[in-house]
Write an enzyme that holds these catalytic residues in place. Structure first.
Site, PDB file in Angstrom:
ATOM      1  CD  GLU A 233      -1.400   2.415   1.927  1.00 47.91           C
ATOM      2  OE1 GLU A 233      -0.311   2.360   2.523  1.00 47.91           O
ATOM      3  OE2 GLU A 233      -2.057   3.454   1.813  1.00 47.91           O
ATOM      4  CD  GLU A 234       2.683   3.029   3.996  1.00 42.01           C
ATOM      5  OE1 GLU A 234       2.575   4.090   3.363  1.00 42.01           O
ATOM      6  OE2 GLU A 234       2.283   2.912   5.174  1.00 42.01           O
TER       7      GLU A 234
HETATM    8  N1  DTR Z   1      -2.203   6.635   3.210  1.00 40.17           N
HETATM    9  C1  DTR Z   1      -2.030   6.055   4.530  1.00 40.17           C
HETATM   10  C2  DTR Z   1      -2.185   7.025   5.663  1.00 40.17           C
HETATM   11  C3  DTR Z   1      -3.230   8.058   5.454  1.00 40.17           C
HETATM   12  C4  DTR Z   1      -3.018   9.387   5.350  1.00 40.17           C
HETATM   13  N2  DTR Z   1      -4.219  10.036   5.254  1.00 40.17           N
HETATM   14  C5  DTR Z   1      -5.184   9.124   5.284  1.00 40.17           C
HETATM   15  C6  DTR Z   1      -6.583   9.252   5.212  1.00 40.17           C
HETATM   16  C7  DTR Z   1      -7.350   8.098   5.238  1.00 40.17           C
HETATM   17  C8  DTR Z   1      -6.757   6.841   5.321  1.00 40.17           C
HETATM   18  C9  DTR Z   1      -5.356   6.705   5.393  1.00 40.17           C
HETATM   19  C10 DTR Z   1      -4.600   7.859   5.371  1.00 40.17           C
HETATM   20  C11 DTR Z   1      -0.669   5.434   4.652  1.00 40.17           C
HETATM   21  O1  DTR Z   1       0.330   6.184   4.698  1.00 40.17           O
HETATM   22  O2  DTR Z   1      -0.625   4.228   4.731  1.00 40.17           O
HETATM   23 ZN    ZN Z   2       1.650   4.818   5.555  1.00 42.17          ZN
HETATM   24 ZN    ZN Z   3      -1.485   3.217   6.102  1.00 40.88          ZN
END
Ligand code: DTR
Ligand code: ZN
Ligand code: ZN
Ligand code: CA
Length: 451
Positions: free
Chosen positions: A184-185
């Protein structure tokens, strides 16, 4: 004749229309409550099982999973990132728990940035294969740390909910599928790979995807994704039950794995406790914690360890996951074809103000259907005088009949079909009738909604 609104099954309505029931029952007979019938008359309401209440998810169990994931990171270079040994070890841990609990697990491989990635899919046997409710979380961390809040918290909360399903031997109406995503990252790679490789016929069976990414932030906020209204309302209802205010998640669009599902038109929702944005003083007022400080100061950092977790937030959100899974997989809490009707007479003033007749709907989940049936029985000479509308609980008007000077026939006894899918099912619906021409008069005899 003064009856009030009540709910009957279609069969009972037939009896009622045959005049065999003279029930005078409360206006809103809640499903699972006493049958809406007077003593001595045939049982009239199908008492369908209301959604079973979800169990409490033990915080200690969720934290035990986090400890295990922390140990895995410690034994594998300090992280659980895509392409690193700590990630595969995390998959193996979660898979072993699910296999032991009776799930049918599948490890889906993909390649990203030259390394092999893995999604773990766990199906709970049973339920309608054409209605699949999914709940998921990304299991990978960034390479700079163990990723306990991001996203061991979501992974552990979803895992413990799945294990609770097994402990309960839950047999929901819908089929349950849980997922832990890789990479996911790197840009939602694993969840996108899953959706892209899912045949469209399989995608259309997914009634909703619930996403949990960062649900234990040390300085937590309580944010609910503002995507599918029914899913959002399910989470809001849970938090309202705790007396905990929530806010709409505004930074999330596209920021986590729900986006992969939303992009192909699948209903999504989820929870979030915040990342690097700072908590305002107003938010600290309602949620506690520290204003002017990030919700998670260790976001994507090496300090995202098991001490970077707020236990209350993790506990509440794990329970919220279970509530949503139990509630949204129950199917509708009342069988289709359920009728809500009133037989009270309402006089329509000649060439005068509009009048309304109300029916209260309760005990349903989600929105009204796209084919909501509105059966009306209006006794009125020269029906061309009449304008008829359906008013949804929020006041939205749906025109059923326009006036027409030339239509001199008597009575409006017919059924309209309304696309009410934008309306919440529960609440007070109204039939509004206005006589817009002089001389002929009449009254609303009865009307009903069939879901
Ligand atoms: N993208 C996710 C963390 C993240 C940042 N803003 C939001 C809003 C809603 C869900 C997740 C996130 C990560 O870094 O894994
Ligand atoms: Zn993250
Ligand atoms: Zn995350
Ligand atoms: Ca008239």
């Amino acid at each position: 004749m003064s009856h009030s609104a009540h709910r009957r099954t279609a069969a009972a309505t037939a009896l009622a229309l045959a005049g065999l029931l003279t029930a005078a029952v409360p206006a809103t007979a809640a499903p699972g409550g006493p049958p809406a019938s007077a003593p001595g008359s045939p049982a009239s309401a199908a008492t369908s099982p209301a959604a079973l209440a979800a169990p409490d998810i033990p915080l200690a169990n969720v934290k035990a999973h986090l400890s295990e994931l922390q140990s895995i990171a410690g034994a594998n270079g300090g992280n659980r990132a895509h392409g690193r040994p700590g990630y595969k070890a995390s998959i193996d841990y979660v898979k072993a728990k699910l296999d032991a609990a009776g799930f049918t697990t599948t490890v889906q491989q993909f390649t990203s940035s030259g390394a092999t990635g893995y999604n773990l899919i766990a199906d709970w046997p049973g339920g309608d294969p054409n209605q699949v409710l999914m709940a998921g979380a990304h299991l990978d961390s960034v390479s700079s740390g163990p990723g306990m809040n991001d996203n061991g918290s979501g992974s552990a909360g979803v895992l413990e909910t799945a294990l609770a399903v097994s402990r309960a031997q839950l047999q929901p109406a819908k089929h349950l599928r849980f997922a832990w995503w890789g990479a996911e990252e790197l840009g939602l790679v694993g969840s996108r790979y899953y959706v892209n490789n899912l045949p469209s016929a399989e995608r259309s069976k997914i009634s909703g995807y619930l996403n949990f990414d960062m649900i234990g932030s040390p300085n937590p906020g309580y944010f609910v994704y503002d995507d599918d209204p029914a899913i959002e309302q399910t989470f809001k209802d849970f938090y309202a039950g705790l007396g905990v205010p929530t806010e709409i998640e505004t930074e999330g669009d596209g920021r986590s794995d729900h986006a992969s599902f939303k992009n192909v038109g699948i209903a999504v929702g989820g929870l979030f406790t915040g990342a690097s944005r700072t908590k305002s003083s107003a938010q600290a007022q309602k949620w506690g914690g520290t204003a002017g400080q990030a919700f998670d100061r260790c976001y994507h950092s090496s300090c995202d360890t098991t001490s970077n977790i707020n236990d209350t937030a993790l506990d509440r959100n794990s329970d919220a996951i279970a509530h949503a899974v139990w509630t949204l997989s129950a199917g509708s809490t009342v069988p289709p074809g359920e009728v809500y009707e009133t037989t009270g007479d309402v006089a329509i003033p000649d060439n005068g103000a509009a009048v309304t007749s109300s029916v209260t709907v309760s005990g349903r989940t989600g929105n009204a259907p796209a084919t909501l049936k509105v059966g009306v029985d209006i006794k009125h000479t020269w029906r061309g005088d009449l304008v008829v509308d359906l008013l949804a609980p929020d006041g939205t008007a749906y025109r059923l009949k326009n006036s027409s000077g030339s239509d001199s026939a008597d009575n409006v006894i017919t059924t309209y079909t309304v696309n009410a899918s934008a309306e919440a099912a529960n609440g007070t619906w109204k039939l509004r009738v206005q006589d817009v021409a002089a001389q002929d008069t009449g009254y609303i005899d009865s009307w009903r909604l069939t879901f």
